[in-house]
Design a protein around this motif. Structure first.
Motif, PDB file in Angstrom:
ATOM      1  N   LEU A  11       0.843  -1.185   0.000  1.00 47.50           N
ATOM      2  CA  LEU A  11       0.000   0.000   0.000  1.00 47.50           C
ATOM      3  C   LEU A  11       0.881   1.238   0.000  1.00 47.50           C
ATOM      4  N   ILE A  12       0.564   2.152  -0.869  1.00 44.87           N
ATOM      5  CA  ILE A  12       1.270   3.417  -0.932  1.00 44.87           C
ATOM      6  C   ILE A  12       0.196   4.482  -0.894  1.00 44.87           C
ATOM      7  N   ASN A  13       0.261   5.339   0.091  1.00 46.14           N
ATOM      8  CA  ASN A  13      -0.783   6.342   0.305  1.00 46.14           C
ATOM      9  C   ASN A  13      -2.157   5.699   0.344  1.00 46.14           C
ATOM     10  N   GLY A  14      -2.244   4.501   0.917  1.00 40.93           N
ATOM     11  CA  GLY A  14      -3.517   3.836   1.093  1.00 40.93           C
ATOM     12  C   GLY A  14      -4.039   3.101  -0.120  1.00 40.93           C
ATOM     13  N   ALA A  15      -3.302   3.081  -1.232  1.00 40.20           N
ATOM     14  CA  ALA A  15      -3.759   2.394  -2.449  1.00 40.20           C
ATOM     15  C   ALA A  15      -2.738   1.348  -2.845  1.00 40.20           C
ATOM     16  N   SER A  16      -3.194   0.195  -3.252  1.00 40.88           N
ATOM     17  CA  SER A  16      -2.293  -0.844  -3.728  1.00 40.88           C
ATOM     18  C   SER A  16      -1.704  -0.411  -5.052  1.00 40.88           C
ATOM     19  N   ALA A  17      -0.407  -0.587  -5.225  1.00 39.98           N
ATOM     20  CA  ALA A  17       0.259  -0.195  -6.465  1.00 39.98           C
ATOM     21  C   ALA A  17      -0.202  -1.028  -7.645  1.00 39.98           C
ATOM     22  N   ILE A  35       3.796   4.009  -9.237  1.00 43.59           N
ATOM     23  CA  ILE A  35       4.566   3.031 -10.008  1.00 43.59           C
ATOM     24  C   ILE A  35       4.423   1.687  -9.293  1.00 43.59           C
ATOM     25  N   PRO A  36       3.966   0.640  -9.992  1.00 49.90           N
ATOM     26  CA  PRO A  36       3.761  -0.636  -9.305  1.00 49.90           C
ATOM     27  C   PRO A  36       5.066  -1.306  -8.893  1.00 49.90           C
ATOM     28  N   ASP A  37       5.040  -1.924  -7.719  1.00 46.70           N
ATOM     29  CA  ASP A  37       6.144  -2.748  -7.233  1.00 46.70           C
ATOM     30  C   ASP A  37       5.893  -4.157  -7.764  1.00 46.70           C
ATOM     31  N   CYS A  38       6.687  -4.560  -8.718  1.00 46.81           N
ATOM     32  CA  CYS A  38       6.501  -5.857  -9.375  1.00 46.81           C
ATOM     33  C   CYS A  38       7.609  -6.833  -8.998  1.00 46.81           C
ATOM     34  N   THR A  39       8.012  -6.800  -7.742  1.00 50.65           N
ATOM     35  CA  THR A  39       9.025  -7.722  -7.275  1.00 50.65           C
ATOM     36  C   THR A  39       8.568  -9.165  -7.455  1.00 50.65           C
ATOM     37  N   LYS A  40       7.304  -9.433  -7.147  1.00 52.87           N
ATOM     38  CA  LYS A  40       6.758 -10.778  -7.321  1.00 52.87           C
ATOM     39  C   LYS A  40       6.348 -10.974  -8.782  1.00 52.87           C
ATOM     40  N   PRO A  41       6.677 -12.130  -9.373  1.00 57.46           N
ATOM     41  CA  PRO A  41       6.349 -12.370 -10.790  1.00 57.46           C
ATOM     42  C   PRO A  41       4.868 -12.180 -11.108  1.00 57.46           C
ATOM     43  N   GLU A  42       3.982 -12.588 -10.200  1.00 62.16           N
ATOM     44  CA  GLU A  42       2.550 -12.438 -10.479  1.00 62.16           C
ATOM     45  C   GLU A  42       2.147 -10.961 -10.532  1.00 62.16           C
ATOM     46  N   ALA A  43       2.786 -10.128  -9.732  1.00 63.54           N
ATOM     47  CA  ALA A  43       2.510  -8.689  -9.775  1.00 63.54           C
ATOM     48  C   ALA A  43       3.005  -8.107 -11.098  1.00 63.54           C
ATOM     49  N   HIS A  44       4.163  -8.587 -11.568  1.00 65.34           N
ATOM     50  CA  HIS A  44       4.715  -8.129 -12.844  1.00 65.34           C
ATOM     51  C   HIS A  44       3.763  -8.491 -13.986  1.00 65.34           C
ATOM     52  N   ILE A 118      19.577   0.322  -7.906  1.00 62.71           N
ATOM     53  CA  ILE A 118      19.254   1.644  -7.384  1.00 62.71           C
ATOM     54  C   ILE A 118      19.110   1.483  -5.870  1.00 62.71           C
ATOM     55  N   LYS A 119      19.735   2.360  -5.113  1.00 64.73           N
ATOM     56  CA  LYS A 119      19.845   2.189  -3.665  1.00 64.73           C
ATOM     57  C   LYS A 119      18.522   2.154  -2.918  1.00 64.73           C
ATOM     58  N   THR A 120      17.594   3.033  -3.264  1.00 64.38           N
ATOM     59  CA  THR A 120      16.355   3.106  -2.474  1.00 64.38           C
ATOM     60  C   THR A 120      15.123   2.968  -3.364  1.00 64.38           C
ATOM     61  N   GLU A 121      14.047   2.522  -2.748  1.00 67.11           N
ATOM     62  CA  GLU A 121      12.771   2.434  -3.454  1.00 67.11           C
ATOM     63  C   GLU A 121      12.316   3.816  -3.910  1.00 67.11           C
ATOM     64  N   GLU A 122      12.483   4.805  -3.058  1.00 64.51           N
ATOM     65  CA  GLU A 122      12.062   6.166  -3.411  1.00 64.51           C
ATOM     66  C   GLU A 122      12.791   6.666  -4.653  1.00 64.51           C
ATOM     67  N   LYS A 123      14.104   6.452  -4.716  1.00 69.98           N
ATOM     68  CA  LYS A 123      14.872   6.886  -5.887  1.00 69.98           C
ATOM     69  C   LYS A 123      14.448   6.102  -7.122  1.00 69.98           C
ATOM     70  N   ALA A 124      14.190   4.801  -6.969  1.00 70.27           N
ATOM     71  CA  ALA A 124      13.732   3.987  -8.100  1.00 70.27           C
ATOM     72  C   ALA A 124      12.397   4.513  -8.616  1.00 70.27           C
ATOM     73  N   ARG A 125      11.493   4.865  -7.712  1.00 74.26           N
ATOM     74  CA  ARG A 125      10.197   5.409  -8.117  1.00 74.26           C
ATOM     75  C   ARG A 125      10.357   6.737  -8.856  1.00 74.26           C
ATOM     76  N   ASP A 126      11.233   7.600  -8.354  1.00 75.29           N
ATOM     77  CA  ASP A 126      11.470   8.891  -9.007  1.00 75.29           C
ATOM     78  C   ASP A 126      12.019   8.709 -10.417  1.00 75.29           C
ATOM     79  N   ILE A 127      12.983   7.813 -10.551  1.00 73.39           N
ATOM     80  CA  ILE A 127      13.584   7.541 -11.867  1.00 73.39           C
ATOM     81  C   ILE A 127      12.541   6.942 -12.801  1.00 73.39           C
ATOM     82  N   ALA A 128      11.780   5.972 -12.312  1.00 76.19           N
ATOM     83  CA  ALA A 128      10.753   5.327 -13.137  1.00 76.19           C
ATOM     84  C   ALA A 128       9.713   6.342 -13.607  1.00 76.19           C
ATOM     85  N   ALA A 129       9.263   7.202 -12.710  1.00 74.20           N
ATOM     86  CA  ALA A 129       8.249   8.198 -13.072  1.00 74.20           C
ATOM     87  C   ALA A 129       8.791   9.183 -14.109  1.00 74.20           C
TER      88      ALA A 129
END
Length: 152
Positions: A11-17, A35-44, A118-129
């Motif tokens: 959950l990010i800000n109360g919503a599932s990615a 930006i969805p977290d697709c670490t799990k293959p089914e999420a991807h 990429i070191k942090t999730e936040e930085k990965a999200r910024d780059i992805a966006a």
């Protein structure tokens, strides 16, 4: 920011990615928090299917060990592919991230981008966006700008 875990969905800000907010509304790039977290293959797989159904450029982040990876794929969209000339802009930006040390590796294909680690999730999200917005904008621009005619 609210973080939680319900039935394996982040959950990010109360919503599932990977809920309905997971892929962009046609014509709109995603904000970093969506930006969805697709670490799990089914999420991807689910996020990629959603991008295809929405005719959107696929974008996600995924955990790789202690670090993060960013993926974008324009082939999920039926819109015109991003031209080689336009991709040089994205390639230059990715190379600058490597030179700066924000990412160690970047693969840029005709319609695909991946960058890691990429070191942090936040930085990965910024780059992805940022790359999602840029790729989306270049794709939109290419669809309306007439291509030069070639002389025979």
């Amino acid at each position: 920011m609210t973080w939680g875990l319900i039935l394996g969905n982040r959950l990010i800000n109360g919503a599932s990615a990977c809920d309905d907010v997971g892929m962009s509304t046609p014509g709109m790039p995603l904000q970093a928090a969506l930006i969805p977290d697709c670490t799990k293959p089914e999420a991807h797989r689910a996020a990629y299917r959603k991008a295809k159904a929405s005719d959107a450029i696929f974008v996600c982040i995924a955990r790789h060990g202690q670090r993060w990876k960013v993926e974008l794929d324009a082939m999920a969209s039926r819109k015109p592919f991003v031209s080689d000339q336009a991709m040089t802009v994205l390639k230059a930006a990715a190379e600058a991230l490597v030179v700066d040390g924000l990412v160690a590796q970047a693969n840029i294909g005709a319609d695909y981008i991946s960058m890691w680690p990429i070191k942090t999730e936040e930085k990965a999200r910024d780059i992805a966006a940022a790359f999602h917005a840029a790729m989306h904008g270049l794709q939109q621009l290419q669809s309306i700008v007439p291509q030069p005619r070639r002389e025979l």
